[in-house]
Structure formats: C-alpha cells, structure tokens
Design a protein around this motif. Structure first.
Motif, short mmCIF file in Angstrom:
data_model
loop_
_atom_site.label_atom_id
_atom_site.label_comp_id
_atom_site.label_asym_id
_atom_site.label_seq_id
_atom_site.Cartn_x
_atom_site.Cartn_y
_atom_site.Cartn_z
N ASP A 1 17.95 29.91 -14.22
CA ASP A 1 17.90 28.99 -13.07
C ASP A 1 19.26 28.92 -12.37
O ASP A 1 19.34 28.85 -11.15
CB ASP A 1 17.50 27.58 -13.51
N VAL A 2 20.32 28.95 -13.17
CA VAL A 2 21.67 28.89 -12.60
C VAL A 2 21.99 30.20 -11.87
O VAL A 2 22.43 30.20 -10.73
CB VAL A 2 22.72 28.63 -13.72
N ARG B 1 22.69 24.33 -9.48
CA ARG B 1 24.05 24.60 -9.00
C ARG B 1 25.07 24.76 -10.11
O ARG B 1 26.00 25.52 -10.01
CB ARG B 1 24.52 23.42 -8.16
N GLU B 2 24.92 23.92 -11.16
CA GLU B 2 25.97 23.84 -12.17
C GLU B 2 25.40 24.04 -13.57
O GLU B 2 24.29 23.57 -13.87
CB GLU B 2 26.64 22.46 -12.12
N VAL B 3 26.17 24.69 -14.43
CA VAL B 3 25.74 24.91 -15.81
C VAL B 3 25.56 23.56 -16.53
O VAL B 3 24.69 23.40 -17.38
CB VAL B 3 26.76 25.80 -16.57
N HIS B 4 26.39 22.59 -16.16
CA HIS B 4 26.31 21.26 -16.80
C HIS B 4 24.89 20.67 -16.71
O HIS B 4 24.46 19.95 -17.60
CB HIS B 4 27.32 20.32 -16.12
N GLU B 5 24.18 21.03 -15.64
CA GLU B 5 22.83 20.48 -15.45
C GLU B 5 21.85 20.99 -16.51
O GLU B 5 20.84 20.36 -16.77
CB GLU B 5 22.29 20.85 -14.07
N GLY C 1 22.10 28.00 -22.32
CA GLY C 1 22.01 29.43 -22.36
C GLY C 1 20.73 30.17 -22.35
O GLY C 1 19.77 29.81 -21.70
N SER C 2 20.84 31.22 -23.10
CA SER C 2 19.92 32.33 -23.01
C SER C 2 18.47 31.91 -23.21
O SER C 2 18.17 30.97 -23.93
CB SER C 2 20.32 33.33 -24.07
#
Ligand SMILES: Nc1ncnc2c1ncn2[C@@H]1O[C@H](COP(=O)(O)OP(=O)(O)OP(=O)(O)O)[C@@H](O)[C@H]1O
Ligand SMILES: [Mg+2]
Length: 301
Positions: A88-89, A95-99, A113-114
């Motif tokens: 999705d990122v 927008r952000e990995v934090h999400e 992750g994966s």
C-alpha cells in the motif's frame, strides 16, 4: 496481477484525501541490512539487533521489505496490519510507513512489512519514474516517531532493496566467511557509491558484520578479513556473530535469541554488535536497560 489500474488510481486518491501524519519528536537513524548472498544472517541480524535496541529503551521500527517475509517467522508475529501493508505504501495508497506499523508485545518494538503481494508490487513499480525513492518519502514523517529504523532487505539489488538503500542513513552488511559473500559485498559498495555520487544520498557504509563465524577456521578467517580490509576497504564491526545452533533454534521457535537463550554465544554476540552500533549512532549514552529485561517484557510467543 493483483493490482489493476483502477485499484492504483483509487489508491492515490485515497492517499491524497488522508490527513497528513502528525510529526513526532524523534529523528530515527535508518539502517538497511543488506547482502546479495542468501542465508548470511540478514534477517537473524535484523530481528536480534532490533530486539536489543528496543530493550535498550530505543523506539525501534523493523521494516521487512523482503517478499520472503522471514521476519514474521523469525518473530512468530503475523506481519498483518489492519491498517494496510508495505505494498500500500509503495503503490501510493498510504503516505507513511508509520500508518501500517504495529506494536509488538516487545516493548519499544514496532513491525511493518512484507506480505504475499510484495513481489507483484515490485513488478508493478518497474516502469515508474523515481521508483527507488518511494520508501524514503514514506519515512520522512515516520522517522520522527522512532529512534532507530531497521530495514531487512531481500538477497538481491532489485527495486525493493534499492528503496531500502535510498532511504537509509547507514548500510550494514552481514557476511559469512566465504568468497561468494565477499563478491556480493563489492556489488553493494558500488551501488552505495552510485547513490552517493549520482543521486546525492548521504548513505554511509556502517560496516560488515561477520556472521556464522567459526574461530577454529583460522586460515580462512584471516584470508577473508584481509580481503575485506585490503581489497574492499570496508569497515568491519568488532563483534563476530558465531555459528551458533541456538540462533537457528530460536528462529524455528519464532523467538529472538534473547527470549530463547539469553546466555548463548549468539545472544552475547548480538548484544555486543547492538552496543557497537549504538555507539556509531551516538545513542550509546541512552543505554539503561539490562539485557535480561527483554525476556521480562515479552509474554509467551
Ligand atoms: N550465526 C548463525 N548460526 C547458526 N544459524 C544461523 C546463524 N545466522 C543465521 N542462521 C540460520 O540460518 C538461516 C538463514 O538465516 P537468515 O534467514 O537470517 O539469512 P538471510 O540472509 O536473511 O537469508 P535470505 O537471504 O534468504 O533472506 C536461518 O535458519 C537462521 O536461523
Ligand atoms: Mg532474510
């Protein structure tokens, strides 16, 4: 193909409509753990270093950007997030990995992750301009929420690894004591040189972390160490990760080495490597939690 064009467009629209992530107060240093040779201990190092950093009180995010998704088996935590996944990122839906990061039952440790579509995602990115810069952009705000971000890379230098290297401040290269591993190191060094010279990324080689070390093989060890120093001119971490079956057993049980056997040679070596890295990152003064706290923090897996 799991993603069609409609899916992609609606993803981008969704991302635009999202409220921006509120910045945090941290400024994570990002370490990509990368090696072209398979099985040299990238995932074992990523997992055990991440657990050690977290136990030292550092807010740590471990990103698994390898489609093999071995972090989830090594920590027996399902890398499923109700908020989305790394595809999705990379495809612009988040927008952000934090999400997509989620807390584990180890204090201070988050995972992102994966998942099974990551291979297809890599193919989808092939024709995209700036494809290797996506993760870096998706960490701009995320890094303000963590102290350290570790990225476990696949055993190749494809688009996923390039995203990790482009986003990284440091590259840590695990290597066993074999000629094949040395060959792979040369490829990573030249990729990093290209990132620095042509793309102006300030990424640094943190060093080579020797893994699967057998101190009885004196002649082979000295040949490989000489090659690392003289031919590749690469910094070497002082810690040596020994060949230690406890590391393998811990992996099979889905536990970090600190949970599985805190007194094993593997655990002591990874703690030493983690302390050395904290020193390099300028974070050593924050060390305040003893290594046995890890097991106390973890409920049974
Ligand atoms: N120092 C060690 N001693 C004994 N076994 C080890 C050691 N390091 C890793 N292993 C084992 O070797 C196997 C491969 O390790 P790991 O998955 O960390 O390698 P990798 O570099 O991530 O592999 P890949 O390239 O497939 O991602 C695992 O089963 C792991 O438990
Ligand atoms: Mg791996």
């Amino acid at each position: 193909m799991a993603f069609d064009i409609k899916d992609k467009i609606s993803g981008h629209l969704k991302a635009r409509l999202q409220l921006p992530l509120v910045p945090g107060k941290h400024q994570a240093q990002i370490i990509a753990i990368s090696a072209r040779k398979g099985g040299v201990g990238k995932t074992t190092s990523a997992v055990n270093l991440a657990v050690s950093f977290a136990a030292s009180g550092h807010k740590t995010l471990l990103i698994d950007i390898d489609p093999q998704a071995h972090v989830s088996t090594a920590l027996r935590r399902d890398l499923k997030s109700t908020h989305g996944n790394l595809s999705d990122v990379l495809l612009g839906k988040k927008r952000e990995v934090h999400e997509i990061a989620y807390a584990t039952n180890i204090s201070n440790l988050w995972l992102a992750g994966s998942e099974k579509h990551l291979n297809e995602t890599e193919n989808c990115l092939a024709a995209k301009i700036g494809k290797e810069t996506i993760l870096a952009h998706a960490l701009e705000n995320t890094r303000t929420h963590y102290d350290i971000i570790l990225i476990d890379c696949p055993p190749n230098l494809g688009t996923l690894s390039l995203n990790a290297l482009f986003a990284a401040d440091y590259v840590l290269i695990p290597s066993d004591m074999s000629a094949l591993a040395l060959e792979g190191i040369g490829d990573i060094l030249s990729t990093v040189e290209t990132l620095r010279d042509r793309m102006h990324r300030p990424v640094e080689i943190m060093g080579v972390l020797i893994t699967r070390y057998d101190k009885r093989l004196k002649q082979m060890n000295s040949m490989v160490e000489t090659a690392l120093h003289e031919l590749l001119d690469t910094p070497l971490l002082e810690a040596r990760i020994p060949q230690n079956t406890a590391l393998n057993k811990a992996h099979l049980k889905g536990l970090s080495i600190f949970e599985f056997s805190a007194k094993s040679s593997g655990a002591l070596a990874y703690k030493e490597a983690a302390d050395e890295i904290l020193e390099i990152l300028g974070l050593a003064e924050h060390l305040h939690v003893q290594e046995d706290v890890v097991s106390a923090q973890v409920t049974s897996a």
